[in-house]
Write a protein that holds these residues in place. Structure first.
Motif, mmCIF file in Angstrom:
data_model
loop_
_atom_site.group_PDB
_atom_site.id
_atom_site.type_symbol
_atom_site.label_atom_id
_atom_site.label_comp_id
_atom_site.label_asym_id
_atom_site.label_seq_id
_atom_site.Cartn_x
_atom_site.Cartn_y
_atom_site.Cartn_z
ATOM 1 N N ASN A 1 31.098 28.582 48.287
ATOM 2 C CA ASN A 1 29.700 28.903 48.568
ATOM 3 C C ASN A 1 29.472 30.400 48.683
ATOM 4 O O ASN A 1 28.337 30.849 48.747
ATOM 5 C CB ASN A 1 29.264 28.219 49.868
ATOM 6 C CG ASN A 1 27.764 28.303 50.094
ATOM 7 O OD1 ASN A 1 26.990 28.066 49.180
ATOM 8 N ND2 ASN A 1 27.353 28.662 51.310
ATOM 9 N N HIS A 2 30.573 31.179 48.708
ATOM 10 C CA HIS A 2 30.485 32.634 48.795
ATOM 11 C C HIS A 2 31.565 33.244 47.912
ATOM 12 O O HIS A 2 32.625 32.633 47.707
ATOM 13 C CB HIS A 2 30.678 33.112 50.242
ATOM 14 C CG HIS A 2 29.590 32.675 51.173
ATOM 15 N ND1 HIS A 2 28.378 33.323 51.262
ATOM 16 C CD2 HIS A 2 29.531 31.643 52.050
ATOM 17 C CE1 HIS A 2 27.613 32.699 52.157
ATOM 18 N NE2 HIS A 2 28.291 31.681 52.646
ATOM 19 N N LEU A 3 31.315 34.427 47.410
ATOM 20 C CA LEU A 3 32.276 35.067 46.514
ATOM 21 C C LEU A 3 33.617 35.302 47.192
ATOM 22 O O LEU A 3 34.655 35.282 46.534
ATOM 23 C CB LEU A 3 31.710 36.404 46.007
ATOM 24 C CG LEU A 3 30.486 36.310 45.088
ATOM 25 C CD1 LEU A 3 30.062 37.699 44.639
ATOM 26 C CD2 LEU A 3 30.777 35.431 43.885
ATOM 27 N N ARG A 4 33.616 35.501 48.488
ATOM 28 C CA ARG A 4 34.879 35.744 49.181
ATOM 29 C C ARG A 4 35.786 34.515 49.160
ATOM 30 O O ARG A 4 36.989 34.615 49.439
ATOM 31 C CB ARG A 4 34.617 36.173 50.627
ATOM 32 C CG ARG A 4 33.934 35.123 51.494
ATOM 33 C CD ARG A 4 33.757 35.595 52.928
ATOM 34 N NE ARG A 4 33.082 34.603 53.754
ATOM 35 C CZ ARG A 4 31.769 34.513 53.887
ATOM 36 N NH1 ARG A 4 30.989 35.368 53.246
ATOM 37 N NH2 ARG A 4 31.215 33.579 54.653
ATOM 38 N N HIS B 1 24.321 43.458 29.763
ATOM 39 C CA HIS B 1 24.552 44.687 30.518
ATOM 40 C C HIS B 1 26.035 44.859 30.830
ATOM 41 O O HIS B 1 26.558 45.976 30.789
ATOM 42 C CB HIS B 1 23.730 44.653 31.806
ATOM 43 C CG HIS B 1 23.865 45.895 32.641
ATOM 44 N ND1 HIS B 1 23.307 47.097 32.274
ATOM 45 C CD2 HIS B 1 24.511 46.121 33.821
ATOM 46 C CE1 HIS B 1 23.592 48.008 33.188
ATOM 47 N NE2 HIS B 1 24.313 47.439 34.135
ATOM 48 N N ARG B 2 26.726 43.763 31.118
ATOM 49 C CA ARG B 2 28.136 43.838 31.477
ATOM 50 C C ARG B 2 29.062 43.696 30.270
ATOM 51 O O ARG B 2 30.253 43.951 30.344
ATOM 52 C CB ARG B 2 28.451 42.719 32.491
ATOM 53 C CG ARG B 2 29.918 42.506 32.657
ATOM 54 C CD ARG B 2 30.422 42.550 34.091
ATOM 55 N NE ARG B 2 31.870 42.661 34.034
ATOM 56 C CZ ARG B 2 32.705 41.644 34.169
ATOM 57 N NH1 ARG B 2 32.255 40.436 34.414
ATOM 58 N NH2 ARG B 2 34.004 41.833 34.074
ATOM 59 N N GLY B 3 28.526 43.302 29.102
ATOM 60 C CA GLY B 3 29.363 43.124 27.929
ATOM 61 C C GLY B 3 30.113 41.807 27.913
ATOM 62 O O GLY B 3 31.206 41.709 27.337
ATOM 63 N N ASP C 1 41.410 36.693 41.510
ATOM 64 C CA ASP C 1 40.799 37.124 40.252
ATOM 65 C C ASP C 1 41.881 37.487 39.246
ATOM 66 O O ASP C 1 42.039 38.641 38.836
ATOM 67 C CB ASP C 1 39.869 38.305 40.503
ATOM 68 C CG ASP C 1 38.917 38.552 39.341
ATOM 69 O OD1 ASP C 1 39.012 37.821 38.341
ATOM 70 O OD2 ASP C 1 38.088 39.480 39.443
ATOM 71 N N SER C 2 42.650 36.480 38.854
ATOM 72 C CA SER C 2 43.721 36.653 37.886
ATOM 73 C C SER C 2 43.640 35.511 36.882
ATOM 74 O O SER C 2 42.901 34.542 37.080
ATOM 75 C CB SER C 2 45.082 36.654 38.582
ATOM 76 O OG SER C 2 45.291 35.437 39.264
ATOM 77 N N GLY C 3 44.415 35.591 35.811
ATOM 78 C CA GLY C 3 44.316 34.576 34.786
ATOM 79 C C GLY C 3 43.007 34.733 34.030
ATOM 80 O O GLY C 3 42.393 35.800 34.006
ATOM 81 N N LEU C 4 42.531 33.642 33.412
ATOM 82 C CA LEU C 4 41.323 33.679 32.601
ATOM 83 C C LEU C 4 40.424 32.508 32.952
ATOM 84 O O LEU C 4 40.912 31.423 33.268
ATOM 85 C CB LEU C 4 41.684 33.613 31.104
ATOM 86 C CG LEU C 4 42.648 34.671 30.567
ATOM 87 C CD1 LEU C 4 42.982 34.372 29.107
ATOM 88 C CD2 LEU C 4 42.070 36.067 30.708
ATOM 89 N N ARG D 1 28.947 40.395 37.487
ATOM 90 C CA ARG D 1 29.198 41.829 37.493
ATOM 91 C C ARG D 1 30.630 42.175 37.881
ATOM 92 O O ARG D 1 31.192 43.174 37.392
ATOM 93 C CB ARG D 1 28.221 42.520 38.452
ATOM 94 C CG ARG D 1 28.294 44.040 38.391
ATOM 95 C CD ARG D 1 27.244 44.703 39.253
ATOM 96 N NE ARG D 1 27.490 44.485 40.669
ATOM 97 C CZ ARG D 1 26.709 43.777 41.478
ATOM 98 N NH1 ARG D 1 25.620 43.201 40.993
ATOM 99 N NH2 ARG D 1 26.995 43.637 42.750
ATOM 100 N N THR D 2 31.260 41.351 38.724
ATOM 101 C CA THR D 2 32.532 41.763 39.317
ATOM 102 C C THR D 2 33.743 40.941 38.905
ATOM 103 O O THR D 2 34.872 41.380 39.099
ATOM 104 C CB THR D 2 32.435 41.704 40.855
ATOM 105 O OG1 THR D 2 32.199 40.341 41.270
ATOM 106 C CG2 THR D 2 31.292 42.580 41.358
#
Length: 210
Positions: free
Chosen positions: A21-24, A140-142, A29-32, A109-110
């Motif tokens: 429910n939250h980005l945290r 915008h982010r590509g 943030d590894s792999g694909l 974005r991140t």
């Protein structure tokens, strides 16, 4: 007479990983990963279920807007499919809508492991305001984008083909990073094409990881 067989589905082994429910709360943030987004009534969960050949993978509800978490599905230890919250329709408080809009924007974005976004649009009502907003964020982010024009079975073949041509023309002019195809969770139209593209984004080939 030879019989044409569908290639093996590299996503058939996908399994539920977690909901956040939250980005945290996101996994490392590894792999694909490849994410799915779309209006709450566009058939996003049904599309994900057809692509994975698992009708029970993503929850399908008769009430649009039930997907209000980020749902992760593991293809293997390094590859993931992500079901993002539906947008633009759900009858939820404005505060909740703003919360998810902020999360979606921050995620796009991140998230370094994000390889592409599949935007699901009802082929009878494509490129609505929120769809264009998602396309703009990705431009915008590509981020690569592929549009599934779902529910193509609701239109005649000619009408569906015309819609596809119109959407592709708009994307080429305004969002050249995006591609589009027809798709139907009911009769399977476009499933093989979608699987092949997503597998390519995830670095897979012929159902196997490179």
């Amino acid at each position: 007479m030879s019989i044409t067989r569908e290639p093996p589905n590299p996503f058939r082994q996908a399994t539920f990983l977690l909901s956040v429910n939250h980005l945290r709360q996101l996994p490392p943030d590894s792999g694909l990963e490849v994410a799915f987004a779309g209006r709450s009534n566009a058939g996003k969960s049904s599309a994900l279920n057809l692509i994975t050949d698992n009708s029970a993978l993503a929850r399908v509800s008769k009430t649009p807007g039930r997907t209000q978490m980020i749902n992760y599905f593991a293809v293997d230890e390094a590859l993931r499919l992500v079901d993002l919250p539906g947008y633009g329709y759900a009858k939820v408080p404005e505060e909740v809508k703003r919360h998810w809009q902020q999360i979606l924007e921050q995620y796009l974005r991140t998230r370094a492991s994000l390889q592409g976004l599949v935007i699901v649009m009802d082929c009878r009502h494509p490129l609505k305001e929120y769809d264009r907003q998602m396309l703009e964020w990705c431009r915008h982010r590509g981020i690569k984008v592929h549009v599934l024009l779902t529910k193509s079975d609701k239109l005649s073949r000619g009408a569906a083909g015309n819609t596809l041509q119109e959407v592709r023309a708009i994307l080429k002019n305004e969002f050249p990073h995006a591609t589009a195809q027809l798709f139907s969770s009911l009769n399977g139209t476009g499933a093989v094409e979608a699987r092949q593209l997503i597998a390519t984004w995830l670095g897979m080939e012929s159902g196997e990881q490179k």
